[in-house]
Design a protein around this motif. Structure first.
Motif, PDB file in Angstrom:
ATOM      1  N   GLU A  25       9.323  85.319  44.269  1.00  0.00           N
ATOM      2  CA  GLU A  25      10.103  84.635  43.200  1.00  0.00           C
ATOM      3  C   GLU A  25      11.486  85.191  42.899  1.00  0.00           C
ATOM      4  O   GLU A  25      12.409  84.487  42.631  1.00  0.00           O
ATOM      5  N   GLU A  26      11.408  86.457  42.878  1.00  0.00           N
ATOM      6  CA  GLU A  26      12.779  87.226  42.584  1.00  0.00           C
ATOM      7  C   GLU A  26      13.825  86.630  43.666  1.00  0.00           C
ATOM      8  O   GLU A  26      14.975  86.381  43.227  1.00  0.00           O
ATOM      9  N   ALA A  27      13.448  86.693  45.180  1.00  0.00           N
ATOM     10  CA  ALA A  27      14.423  86.242  46.123  1.00  0.00           C
ATOM     11  C   ALA A  27      14.798  84.772  45.852  1.00  0.00           C
ATOM     12  O   ALA A  27      16.003  84.415  46.024  1.00  0.00           O
ATOM     13  N   THR A  28      13.860  83.852  45.559  1.00  0.00           N
ATOM     14  CA  THR A  28      14.146  82.255  45.317  1.00  0.00           C
ATOM     15  C   THR A  28      14.989  82.093  44.300  1.00  0.00           C
ATOM     16  O   THR A  28      15.577  81.194  44.321  1.00  0.00           O
ATOM     17  N   ASN A  29      14.675  82.662  43.022  1.00  0.00           N
ATOM     18  CA  ASN A  29      15.464  82.554  42.069  1.00  0.00           C
ATOM     19  C   ASN A  29      17.074  83.088  42.065  1.00  0.00           C
ATOM     20  O   ASN A  29      17.745  82.809  41.180  1.00  0.00           O
ATOM     21  N   ASN A  30      17.207  83.817  43.111  1.00  0.00           N
ATOM     22  CA  ASN A  30      18.512  84.626  43.127  1.00  0.00           C
ATOM     23  C   ASN A  30      18.950  84.701  44.547  1.00  0.00           C
ATOM     24  O   ASN A  30      19.333  85.767  44.997  1.00  0.00           O
ATOM     25  N   ASP A  32      21.415  83.532  46.227  1.00  0.00           N
ATOM     26  CA  ASP A  32      23.091  83.931  46.584  1.00  0.00           C
ATOM     27  C   ASP A  32      22.960  85.278  46.388  1.00  0.00           C
ATOM     28  O   ASP A  32      23.895  85.929  47.188  1.00  0.00           O
ATOM     29  N   LYS A  33      22.468  86.172  45.450  1.00  0.00           N
ATOM     30  CA  LYS A  33      22.499  87.638  45.059  1.00  0.00           C
ATOM     31  C   LYS A  33      21.931  88.367  46.359  1.00  0.00           C
ATOM     32  O   LYS A  33      22.549  89.341  46.690  1.00  0.00           O
ATOM     33  N   LYS A  35      21.184  86.909  49.794  1.00  0.00           N
ATOM     34  CA  LYS A  35      21.314  86.505  51.129  1.00  0.00           C
ATOM     35  C   LYS A  35      21.867  87.295  52.078  1.00  0.00           C
ATOM     36  O   LYS A  35      21.530  87.363  53.224  1.00  0.00           O
ATOM     37  N   GLU A  36      22.895  88.336  51.529  1.00  0.00           N
ATOM     38  CA  GLU A  36      23.450  89.256  52.591  1.00  0.00           C
ATOM     39  C   GLU A  36      22.224  90.010  52.926  1.00  0.00           C
ATOM     40  O   GLU A  36      22.059  90.316  54.240  1.00  0.00           O
ATOM     41  N   GLU A  37      21.611  90.627  51.966  1.00  0.00           N
ATOM     42  CA  GLU A  37      20.529  91.606  52.259  1.00  0.00           C
ATOM     43  C   GLU A  37      19.302  91.065  53.221  1.00  0.00           C
ATOM     44  O   GLU A  37      18.920  91.551  53.928  1.00  0.00           O
ATOM     45  N   ILE A  38      19.163  89.685  52.842  1.00  0.00           N
ATOM     46  CA  ILE A  38      18.193  88.881  53.512  1.00  0.00           C
ATOM     47  C   ILE A  38      18.443  88.738  55.007  1.00  0.00           C
ATOM     48  O   ILE A  38      17.767  89.060  55.860  1.00  0.00           O
ATOM     49  N   ALA A  39      19.724  88.624  55.229  1.00  0.00           N
ATOM     50  CA  ALA A  39      20.074  88.197  56.656  1.00  0.00           C
ATOM     51  C   ALA A  39      20.220  89.729  57.386  1.00  0.00           C
ATOM     52  O   ALA A  39      19.786  89.797  58.530  1.00  0.00           O
ATOM     53  N   VAL A  40      20.584  90.861  56.819  1.00  0.00           N
ATOM     54  CA  VAL A  40      20.376  92.079  57.496  1.00  0.00           C
ATOM     55  C   VAL A  40      18.951  92.297  57.861  1.00  0.00           C
ATOM     56  O   VAL A  40      18.699  92.851  59.035  1.00  0.00           O
ATOM     57  N   ILE A  41      17.902  92.043  56.710  1.00  0.00           N
ATOM     58  CA  ILE A  41      16.506  92.421  56.992  1.00  0.00           C
ATOM     59  C   ILE A  41      16.059  91.502  58.227  1.00  0.00           C
ATOM     60  O   ILE A  41      15.372  91.832  59.154  1.00  0.00           O
ATOM     61  N   TYR A  42      16.522  90.185  58.278  1.00  0.00           N
ATOM     62  CA  TYR A  42      15.971  89.257  59.242  1.00  0.00           C
ATOM     63  C   TYR A  42      16.503  89.839  60.668  1.00  0.00           C
ATOM     64  O   TYR A  42      15.977  89.712  61.462  1.00  0.00           O
ATOM     65  N   GLU A  43      17.751  90.075  60.755  1.00  0.00           N
ATOM     66  CA  GLU A  43      18.192  90.674  61.933  1.00  0.00           C
ATOM     67  C   GLU A  43      17.419  91.920  62.520  1.00  0.00           C
ATOM     68  O   GLU A  43      17.322  92.074  63.493  1.00  0.00           O
ATOM     69  N   LYS A  44      17.581  93.008  61.454  1.00  0.00           N
ATOM     70  CA  LYS A  44      17.123  94.343  62.100  1.00  0.00           C
ATOM     71  C   LYS A  44      15.764  94.610  62.042  1.00  0.00           C
ATOM     72  O   LYS A  44      15.166  95.341  62.749  1.00  0.00           O
ATOM     73  N   MET A  45      14.942  93.866  61.140  1.00  0.00           N
ATOM     74  CA  MET A  45      13.490  94.262  61.100  1.00  0.00           C
ATOM     75  C   MET A  45      12.724  94.340  62.344  1.00  0.00           C
ATOM     76  O   MET A  45      11.909  94.972  62.664  1.00  0.00           O
ATOM     77  N   PRO A  46      12.739  93.331  62.909  1.00  0.00           N
ATOM     78  CA  PRO A  46      12.011  93.101  64.354  1.00  0.00           C
ATOM     79  C   PRO A  46      12.217  94.402  65.247  1.00  0.00           C
ATOM     80  O   PRO A  46      11.553  94.820  66.008  1.00  0.00           O
ATOM     81  N   LYS A  47      13.499  94.901  65.304  1.00  0.00           N
ATOM     82  CA  LYS A  47      13.900  96.113  66.317  1.00  0.00           C
ATOM     83  C   LYS A  47      13.068  97.290  65.888  1.00  0.00           C
ATOM     84  O   LYS A  47      13.064  98.010  66.573  1.00  0.00           O
ATOM     85  N   LEU A  97      13.380  82.605  53.868  1.00  0.00           N
ATOM     86  CA  LEU A  97      14.392  82.673  53.052  1.00  0.00           C
ATOM     87  C   LEU A  97      15.779  82.643  53.603  1.00  0.00           C
ATOM     88  O   LEU A  97      16.843  82.147  53.204  1.00  0.00           O
ATOM     89  N   HIS A  98      15.859  83.290  55.003  1.00  0.00           N
ATOM     90  CA  HIS A  98      17.196  83.176  55.653  1.00  0.00           C
ATOM     91  C   HIS A  98      17.280  81.945  55.974  1.00  0.00           C
ATOM     92  O   HIS A  98      18.743  81.205  55.960  1.00  0.00           O
ATOM     93  N   GLU A  99      16.358  81.062  56.396  1.00  0.00           N
ATOM     94  CA  GLU A  99      16.743  79.669  56.886  1.00  0.00           C
ATOM     95  C   GLU A  99      17.122  78.892  55.478  1.00  0.00           C
ATOM     96  O   GLU A  99      18.181  78.073  55.572  1.00  0.00           O
ATOM     97  N   GLN A 100      16.424  79.236  54.656  1.00  0.00           N
ATOM     98  CA  GLN A 100      17.050  78.410  53.280  1.00  0.00           C
ATOM     99  C   GLN A 100      18.469  78.770  52.794  1.00  0.00           C
ATOM    100  O   GLN A 100      19.254  78.068  52.620  1.00  0.00           O
TER     101      GLN A 100
END
Length: 107
Positions: A25-30, A32-33, A35-47, A97-100
């Motif tokens: 809920e926090e992520a979808t409601n914000n 834009d706030k 999106k950069e954090e989500i992109a880093v998690i998306y890229e790094k977490m699998p490693k 969320l990254h896709e969105q």
């Protein structure tokens, strides 16, 4: 709801699958706030085999901090304790969320 406690100089965050709802809920409601954090998690977490990812090392803790209502300023970091399923479901949420976020940027 997540259990949050401070032991010595560690903020311990114990979360489970039910906590993902408030994070979503926090992520979808914000989006834009975060999106950069989500992109880093998306890229790094699998490693880090998902469950060993260090949110604080990559400055990707603000979403969790806000959604689960804790403050790392007092100790400078936190340790997330959760079942493996939490980390995999969290990453699935992050991937969506990254896709969105990318669709919003492309529009």
């Amino acid at each position: 709801m997540a259990n949050i406690r401070i032991e010595k100089n560690d903020l311990i965050l114990e979360a489970d699958l039910a906590d993902l709802q408030v994070i979503i809920e926090e992520a979808t409601n914000n989006l834009d706030k975060y999106k950069e954090e989500i992109a880093v998690i998306y890229e790094k977490m699998p490693k880090f085999d998902y469950k060993y990812f260090c949110f604080y090392a990559y400055s990707t803790y603000r979403l969790l901090e806000t959604a689960l209502n804790f403050d790392t300023d007092k100790v400078g970091h936190f340790r997330l304790i959760a079942p493996d399923e939490f980390f995999y479901a969290f990453y699935g949420m992050i991937a969506t969320l990254h896709e969105q976020a990318n669709l919003v940027v492309e529009s």
